[in-house]
Design a protein around this motif. Structure first.
Motif, short mmCIF file in Angstrom:
data_model
loop_
_atom_site.label_atom_id
_atom_site.label_comp_id
_atom_site.label_asym_id
_atom_site.label_seq_id
_atom_site.Cartn_x
_atom_site.Cartn_y
_atom_site.Cartn_z
N ALA A 160 -24.42 0.15 30.82
CA ALA A 160 -23.82 1.27 31.67
C ALA A 160 -22.61 1.70 30.90
O ALA A 160 -22.39 1.37 29.82
N THR A 161 -21.95 2.72 31.48
CA THR A 161 -20.87 3.59 30.87
C THR A 161 -19.66 3.30 31.72
O THR A 161 -19.74 3.81 32.87
N SER A 162 -18.52 2.74 31.41
CA SER A 162 -17.49 2.47 32.02
C SER A 162 -16.63 3.87 31.89
O SER A 162 -16.34 4.54 30.88
N ARG A 163 -16.02 4.33 33.15
CA ARG A 163 -15.42 5.73 33.19
C ARG A 163 -14.01 5.53 33.42
O ARG A 163 -13.22 6.40 33.54
N GLY A 164 -13.66 4.21 32.93
CA GLY A 164 -12.11 3.90 32.75
C GLY A 164 -12.02 2.68 31.97
O GLY A 164 -12.65 2.08 31.55
N PRO A 165 -10.65 2.27 31.81
CA PRO A 165 -10.22 1.10 31.29
C PRO A 165 -10.74 -0.31 31.94
O PRO A 165 -10.64 -1.20 31.13
N TYR A 166 -11.17 -0.12 32.97
CA TYR A 166 -11.45 -1.57 33.68
C TYR A 166 -12.88 -1.31 34.25
O TYR A 166 -13.34 -0.30 34.73
N MET A 167 -13.65 -2.45 33.92
CA MET A 167 -14.82 -2.72 34.50
C MET A 167 -15.17 -3.92 35.04
O MET A 167 -14.99 -5.08 34.35
N LEU A 168 -15.40 -4.21 36.37
CA LEU A 168 -15.57 -5.55 36.84
C LEU A 168 -17.17 -5.46 37.13
O LEU A 168 -17.78 -4.49 37.70
N VAL A 169 -17.63 -6.78 37.04
CA VAL A 169 -19.06 -7.22 36.91
C VAL A 169 -19.44 -8.25 37.80
O VAL A 169 -18.59 -9.30 37.70
N ARG A 170 -20.37 -8.26 38.66
CA ARG A 170 -20.67 -9.38 39.20
C ARG A 170 -22.21 -9.99 38.70
O ARG A 170 -23.28 -9.39 39.32
N VAL A 171 -21.72 -10.97 37.94
CA VAL A 171 -23.02 -11.55 37.18
C VAL A 171 -22.99 -13.05 37.75
O VAL A 171 -22.17 -13.68 38.21
N ARG A 172 -24.31 -13.72 37.46
CA ARG A 172 -24.44 -15.05 37.76
C ARG A 172 -23.90 -16.00 36.70
O ARG A 172 -23.45 -15.45 35.70
N PRO A 173 -23.29 -17.07 37.18
CA PRO A 173 -22.71 -18.03 35.93
C PRO A 173 -23.65 -18.17 34.97
O PRO A 173 -24.78 -18.28 34.95
N GLY A 174 -23.05 -18.06 33.66
CA GLY A 174 -23.67 -18.58 32.41
C GLY A 174 -23.19 -17.82 31.46
O GLY A 174 -22.05 -17.29 31.32
N ARG A 175 -23.82 -17.97 30.25
CA ARG A 175 -23.35 -17.54 28.90
C ARG A 175 -23.92 -15.90 28.79
O ARG A 175 -24.87 -15.69 28.78
N TYR A 176 -23.02 -15.13 28.12
CA TYR A 176 -23.35 -13.89 28.06
C TYR A 176 -22.55 -13.29 26.76
O TYR A 176 -21.53 -13.82 26.28
N THR A 177 -23.09 -12.25 26.35
CA THR A 177 -22.35 -11.39 25.16
C THR A 177 -22.47 -10.15 25.37
O THR A 177 -23.27 -9.37 25.87
N VAL A 178 -21.16 -9.48 25.36
CA VAL A 178 -20.90 -8.37 25.88
C VAL A 178 -20.73 -7.43 24.67
O VAL A 178 -20.02 -7.74 23.73
N HIS A 179 -21.44 -6.31 24.48
CA HIS A 179 -21.50 -5.17 23.45
C HIS A 179 -20.91 -3.90 24.15
O HIS A 179 -21.31 -3.58 25.04
N VAL A 180 -19.86 -3.55 23.42
CA VAL A 180 -19.26 -2.41 23.81
C VAL A 180 -19.16 -1.45 22.63
O VAL A 180 -19.27 -1.90 21.23
N SER A 181 -19.19 -0.18 23.15
CA SER A 181 -19.27 0.95 21.90
C SER A 181 -18.29 2.09 22.36
O SER A 181 -18.23 2.62 23.49
N HIS A 182 -17.27 2.44 21.77
CA HIS A 182 -16.44 3.64 22.04
C HIS A 182 -16.32 4.48 20.60
O HIS A 182 -15.56 3.93 19.68
N ASP A 183 -16.41 5.70 20.67
CA ASP A 183 -15.94 6.73 19.59
C ASP A 183 -16.85 6.33 18.33
O ASP A 183 -16.17 6.41 17.47
N GLY A 184 -18.03 5.70 18.54
CA GLY A 184 -18.67 5.39 17.14
C GLY A 184 -18.28 3.98 16.68
O GLY A 184 -18.90 3.61 15.71
N VAL A 185 -17.49 3.13 17.49
CA VAL A 185 -17.05 1.78 16.96
C VAL A 185 -17.63 0.92 17.79
O VAL A 185 -17.25 0.81 19.11
N ASP A 186 -18.47 -0.08 17.45
CA ASP A 186 -18.85 -1.11 18.16
C ASP A 186 -18.24 -2.63 18.01
O ASP A 186 -17.70 -2.72 17.06
#
Length: 214
Positions: free
Chosen positions: A169-195
């Motif tokens: 998804a795309t965050s429309r602001g500086p904060y994003m709250l996500v309700r996921v199940r317990p576990g290990r995750y990898t978060v990939h973010v991208s802004h202005d061409g920088v990952d």
């Protein structure tokens, strides 16, 4: 004494010619007197056809009914639903909290598959509401610049330990709250061409947090 028989006078050739000429002239005169020559009238040219004036009928323009424009999000959401990933419940281009059902300045909660999330914080009310709710969500993400300025339109993709995509998804602001199940995750973010990438572990209690700075 010799008896001379009566003989007819012999006409000269000139007399015969004159007689014939007079005879033909008499015949012609007789014909002219008896049957006048009828002159056949020449056909008259027909009068030019009169062109009737063409009356132009007024063209009636039918009123064009404008259909209401359905505004979507930056990821193609229409009427609150993203056709690509099935996200429902909000728009990433709406920079205000007006009209949300959460109250208190909290942005509208969205859902993608079995994952709920909310993003925003550009306005002061949204920023305070999201910061106050961070402890109630399993995963909290924050996006800022090097000068601590708030960033928006950040693409977020969360992958679980098995490599399966949990959220895109795309965050429309500086904060994003996500309700996921317990576990290990990898978060990939991208802004202005920088990952950027960050690994997080969501426990059964508490809230995991990750901050990204460009």
């Amino acid at each position: 004494m010799k008896k001379f028989h009566k003989t007819r006078p012999v006409l000269s050739s000139a007399a015969i010619a004159a007689t014939l000429t007079l005879g033909f002239a008499g015949i012609a005169a007789a014909q002219q007197g008896s049957a006048p020559v009828q002159q056949v009238p020449m056909p008259q040219e027909s009068a030019p056809a009169q062109q009737m004036p063409v009356q132009q009928m007024p063209v009636q323009q039918m009123p064009v009914q404008q259909m209401p424009v359905q505004r979507g999000s930056a990821t193609g959401a229409v009427n609150g639903m993203n056709p690509k990933n099935g996200t429902v419940g909000g728009s990433s281009t709406d920079m205000s909290s007006a009209g949300n059902t959460n109250g208190g300045g909290m942005p509208q909660v969205q859902q993608q598959g079995g994952v709920e999330f909310v993003s925003g914080g550009v306005g002061l009310d949204e920023s305070k509401a999201l910061q106050a709710a961070r402890s109630q969500w399993p995963l909290s993400l924050r996006f800022t610049g090097r000068g601590a300025e708030f960033l928006a339109d950040v693409r977020v993709r969360i992958v679980d330990a098995h490599g399966a995509s949990v959220l895109d998804a795309t965050s429309r602001g500086p904060y994003m709250l996500v309700r996921v199940r317990p576990g290990r995750y990898t978060v990939h973010v991208s802004h202005d061409g920088v990952d950027k990438t960050s690994a997080v572990t969501v426990g059964s209690n508490g809230s995991a947090r990750a901050a990204f700075v460009w």
